[in-house]
Design a protein around this motif. Structure first.
Motif, PDB file in Angstrom:
ATOM      1  N   ALA A  83       0.832  -1.212   0.000  1.00  0.00           N
ATOM      2  CA  ALA A  83       0.000   0.000   0.000  1.00  0.00           C
ATOM      3  C   ALA A  83       0.862   1.255   0.000  1.00  0.00           C
ATOM      4  O   ALA A  83       0.549   2.236  -0.694  1.00  0.00           O
ATOM      5  N   ALA A  84       1.977   1.231   0.749  1.00  0.00           N
ATOM      6  CA  ALA A  84       2.860   2.395   0.802  1.00  0.00           C
ATOM      7  C   ALA A  84       3.534   2.636  -0.544  1.00  0.00           C
ATOM      8  O   ALA A  84       3.652   3.786  -0.998  1.00  0.00           O
ATOM      9  N   MET A  85       3.980   1.574  -1.205  1.00  0.00           N
ATOM     10  CA  MET A  85       4.621   1.739  -2.516  1.00  0.00           C
ATOM     11  C   MET A  85       3.630   2.259  -3.537  1.00  0.00           C
ATOM     12  O   MET A  85       3.949   3.152  -4.341  1.00  0.00           O
ATOM     13  N   TYR A  86       2.432   1.716  -3.526  1.00  0.00           N
ATOM     14  CA  TYR A  86       1.418   2.142  -4.486  1.00  0.00           C
ATOM     15  C   TYR A  86       1.094   3.620  -4.298  1.00  0.00           C
ATOM     16  O   TYR A  86       0.988   4.382  -5.258  1.00  0.00           O
ATOM     17  N   ALA A  92       2.863   9.025 -10.497  1.00  0.00           N
ATOM     18  CA  ALA A  92       3.843   8.666 -11.526  1.00  0.00           C
ATOM     19  C   ALA A  92       3.363   7.545 -12.434  1.00  0.00           C
ATOM     20  O   ALA A  92       3.830   7.431 -13.567  1.00  0.00           O
ATOM     21  N   GLY A  93       2.447   6.724 -11.951  1.00  0.00           N
ATOM     22  CA  GLY A  93       1.961   5.661 -12.816  1.00  0.00           C
ATOM     23  C   GLY A  93       1.315   4.531 -12.047  1.00  0.00           C
ATOM     24  O   GLY A  93       1.915   4.000 -11.120  1.00  0.00           O
ATOM     25  N   ARG A  94       0.097   4.173 -12.440  1.00  0.00           N
ATOM     26  CA  ARG A  94      -0.609   3.079 -11.783  1.00  0.00           C
ATOM     27  C   ARG A  94      -0.626   1.827 -12.646  1.00  0.00           C
ATOM     28  O   ARG A  94      -1.343   0.877 -12.361  1.00  0.00           O
ATOM     29  N   LEU A 277       1.110  -7.062 -12.455  1.00  0.00           N
ATOM     30  CA  LEU A 277      -0.060  -6.459 -11.811  1.00  0.00           C
ATOM     31  C   LEU A 277       0.200  -5.985 -10.388  1.00  0.00           C
ATOM     32  O   LEU A 277      -0.639  -5.297  -9.810  1.00  0.00           O
ATOM     33  N   GLY A 278       1.370  -6.305  -9.807  1.00  0.00           N
ATOM     34  CA  GLY A 278       1.650  -5.841  -8.452  1.00  0.00           C
ATOM     35  C   GLY A 278       2.216  -6.896  -7.534  1.00  0.00           C
ATOM     36  O   GLY A 278       2.184  -6.727  -6.317  1.00  0.00           O
ATOM     37  N   GLY A 279       2.738  -7.990  -8.093  1.00  0.00           N
ATOM     38  CA  GLY A 279       3.414  -8.980  -7.269  1.00  0.00           C
ATOM     39  C   GLY A 279       2.503 -10.085  -6.777  1.00  0.00           C
ATOM     40  O   GLY A 279       1.354 -10.242  -7.211  1.00  0.00           O
ATOM     41  N   VAL A 280       3.023 -10.842  -5.836  1.00  0.00           N
ATOM     42  CA  VAL A 280       2.289 -11.959  -5.249  1.00  0.00           C
ATOM     43  C   VAL A 280       1.037 -11.456  -4.536  1.00  0.00           C
ATOM     44  O   VAL A 280      -0.035 -12.066  -4.618  1.00  0.00           O
ATOM     45  N   SER A 281       1.167 -10.337  -3.840  1.00  0.00           N
ATOM     46  CA  SER A 281       0.045  -9.806  -3.052  1.00  0.00           C
ATOM     47  C   SER A 281      -1.188  -9.559  -3.923  1.00  0.00           C
ATOM     48  O   SER A 281      -2.301  -9.971  -3.582  1.00  0.00           O
ATOM     49  N   GLU A 282      -0.999  -8.864  -5.049  1.00  0.00           N
ATOM     50  CA  GLU A 282      -2.133  -8.578  -5.925  1.00  0.00           C
ATOM     51  C   GLU A 282      -2.587  -9.817  -6.676  1.00  0.00           C
ATOM     52  O   GLU A 282      -3.782  -9.999  -6.922  1.00  0.00           O
ATOM     53  N   TRP A 283      -1.645 -10.680  -7.068  1.00  0.00           N
ATOM     54  CA  TRP A 283      -2.017 -11.876  -7.820  1.00  0.00           C
ATOM     55  C   TRP A 283      -2.992 -12.729  -7.020  1.00  0.00           C
ATOM     56  O   TRP A 283      -4.000 -13.217  -7.554  1.00  0.00           O
ATOM     57  N   MET A 284      -2.720 -12.923  -5.759  1.00  0.00           N
ATOM     58  CA  MET A 284      -3.602 -13.751  -4.943  1.00  0.00           C
ATOM     59  C   MET A 284      -4.970 -13.100  -4.778  1.00  0.00           C
ATOM     60  O   MET A 284      -5.999 -13.789  -4.764  1.00  0.00           O
ATOM     61  N   LYS A 285      -5.025 -11.789  -4.675  1.00  0.00           N
ATOM     62  CA  LYS A 285      -6.320 -11.104  -4.591  1.00  0.00           C
ATOM     63  C   LYS A 285      -7.131 -11.350  -5.863  1.00  0.00           C
ATOM     64  O   LYS A 285      -8.344 -11.611  -5.820  1.00  0.00           O
ATOM     65  N   VAL A 286      -6.464 -11.231  -7.020  1.00  0.00           N
ATOM     66  CA  VAL A 286      -7.148 -11.439  -8.292  1.00  0.00           C
ATOM     67  C   VAL A 286      -7.618 -12.880  -8.420  1.00  0.00           C
ATOM     68  O   VAL A 286      -8.752 -13.143  -8.847  1.00  0.00           O
ATOM     69  N   ALA A 287      -6.766 -13.832  -8.070  1.00  0.00           N
ATOM     70  CA  ALA A 287      -7.143 -15.245  -8.181  1.00  0.00           C
ATOM     71  C   ALA A 287      -8.334 -15.568  -7.294  1.00  0.00           C
ATOM     72  O   ALA A 287      -9.245 -16.297  -7.696  1.00  0.00           O
TER      73      ALA A 287
END
Length: 371
Positions: A83-86, A92-94, A277-287
């Motif tokens: 969340a902090a990195m995002y 600058a870019g999403r 898409l944002g690493g392991v953290s986001e991948w698991m949310k999407v799955a």
């Protein structure tokens, strides 16, 4: 435990043979490698594919935005770091380079957490199996007879035990691509599966539908990325029109992009890439979101990483695999031979090495590093 350093590098690994997809020529692959060090002696590694160019722009996000933000922090608080990195690069870019940089750091943090716990990533995430199905990906456009090239590549992979395949389409005249698809189906046989990847080749849904109609009797597993990734409505039109499944998602970033794909029913199969898409953290949310809509997941590329994630998400159906000998996706040139994947009969067994289970090869990195 605190983070003492975050290091990043760009490596440019050449592709020896002239190679193309429908939309670009591929002379080399640029990868971003990340190391996260701690004061407890543990270190995590992460990576992503930056593209054929712009690796330096991606690594600068790691050096300039994320390293100062995470130094001195507890590396185990991964959700907070994401969340902090995002938030740090919100202006600058999403998508694109910023999200690929977040992905590489996030993957390194999960690798580190696995090493701290002494568990391979798929077990850390609550895995459901210790081996995953895979398909042989190829069919790129290269010099030589296009039909002979398809036959030779499928013969090679069948020798490794693969029965499921994917080839490129959209980069040649309609008649040639249709002949390539038919040759692939004949070479595979009736029992194996064949997917097609257009890499955003067509501008309009009717062009994609016309091609699909011409090959629908070849029992196509899925048609991948027929249009620009931003044309979600167009993908939805194709998905509604065809009986052939439509797959997309490899260039989409974050859970919010995938929410739109699901909401507009733009894909029958989602293809999230943890390096995009944002690493392991986001991948698991999407799955997990896909599972709640009974949608299958077939991740794009990065088999060394995605084998773990497929083994941790039960609605995942396969992993995309490239043999290093084919010199197309060449990431494994950067890891030690002992930590490369070793498919068996079209499946990838997962090792018990903690974290991702890969070790970077220092000599290879020195050879191809971009200063």
């Amino acid at each position: 435990m605190n983070i003492t350093d975050i290091r990043a590098a760009v490596v440019r690994v050449p592709v020896d043979k002239p190679t193309a997809i429908a939309t670009r020529q591929l002379a080399a692959r640029e990868y971003i490698l990340v190391w996260v060090d701690t004061d407890a002696g543990h270190a995590g590694v992460g990576y992503t594919y930056a593209g054929t160019v712009a690796g330096q722009a991606t690594v600068e996000f790691v050096d300039d935005a994320f390293r100062p933000r995470l130094l001195g922090q507890d590396p185990r608080l991964i959700e907070g770091h994401w969340a902090a990195m995002y938030q740090e690069v919100l202006l600058a870019g999403r998508r694109g380079a910023a999200l690929r940089a977040i992905s590489a750091v996030d993957i390194a943090l999960w690798d580190l957490l696995g090493k701290i716990a002494g568990l391979p990533l798929y077990r850390l995430l609550g895995g459901w199996t210790d081996e995953v199905p895979a398909y042989a990906s190829g069919g790129y456009y290269r010099p030589g007879d296009p039909l002979d090239n398809v036959r030779a590549e499928i013969r090679f992979y069948k020798g490794l035990g693969f029965s499921d395949f994917k080839i490129k389409v959209g980069g040649a005249e309609l008649e040639i691509d249709v002949a390539r698809v038919r040759t692939a189906r004949e070479s595979i046989g009736a029992a194996g599966r064949l997917a097609l990847d257009a890499n955003n080749a067509w501008r309009w849904p009717h062009d994609a539908i016309r091609f699909a109609r011409a090959v629908e009797d070849c029992d196509i597993w899925w048609l991948e990325e027929p249009l620009s990734p931003d044309d979600i409505a167009g993908h939805g039109e194709i998905a509604r029109t065809l009986e052939m499944p439509v797959a997309t998602g490899e260039i989409h970033a974050t859970r919010w992009d995938f929410r739109d794909l699901v909401a507009q029913r733009a894909a029958d199969i989602l293809q999230p890439d943890a390096g995009v898409l944002g690493g392991v953290s986001e991948w698991m949310k999407v799955a997990h979101t896909a599972a709640s809509f009974n949608l299958p997941v077939a991740p794009h590329w990065h088999a060394n990483l995605h084998a773990h994630l497929v083994a941790a998400a039960h609605n995942s159906i396969t992993v995309e695999y490239f043999a290093l000998e084919q010199d197309i996706y060449n990431f494994e040139r950067l890891v030690t031979p002992a930590t490369r994947l070793h498919p068996q009969d079209g499946r990838i067994p997962l090792s018990d090495r903690p974290g991702l289970g890969v070790e970077f090869d220092d000599k290879a990195i020195a050879r191809w590093r971009v200063d």
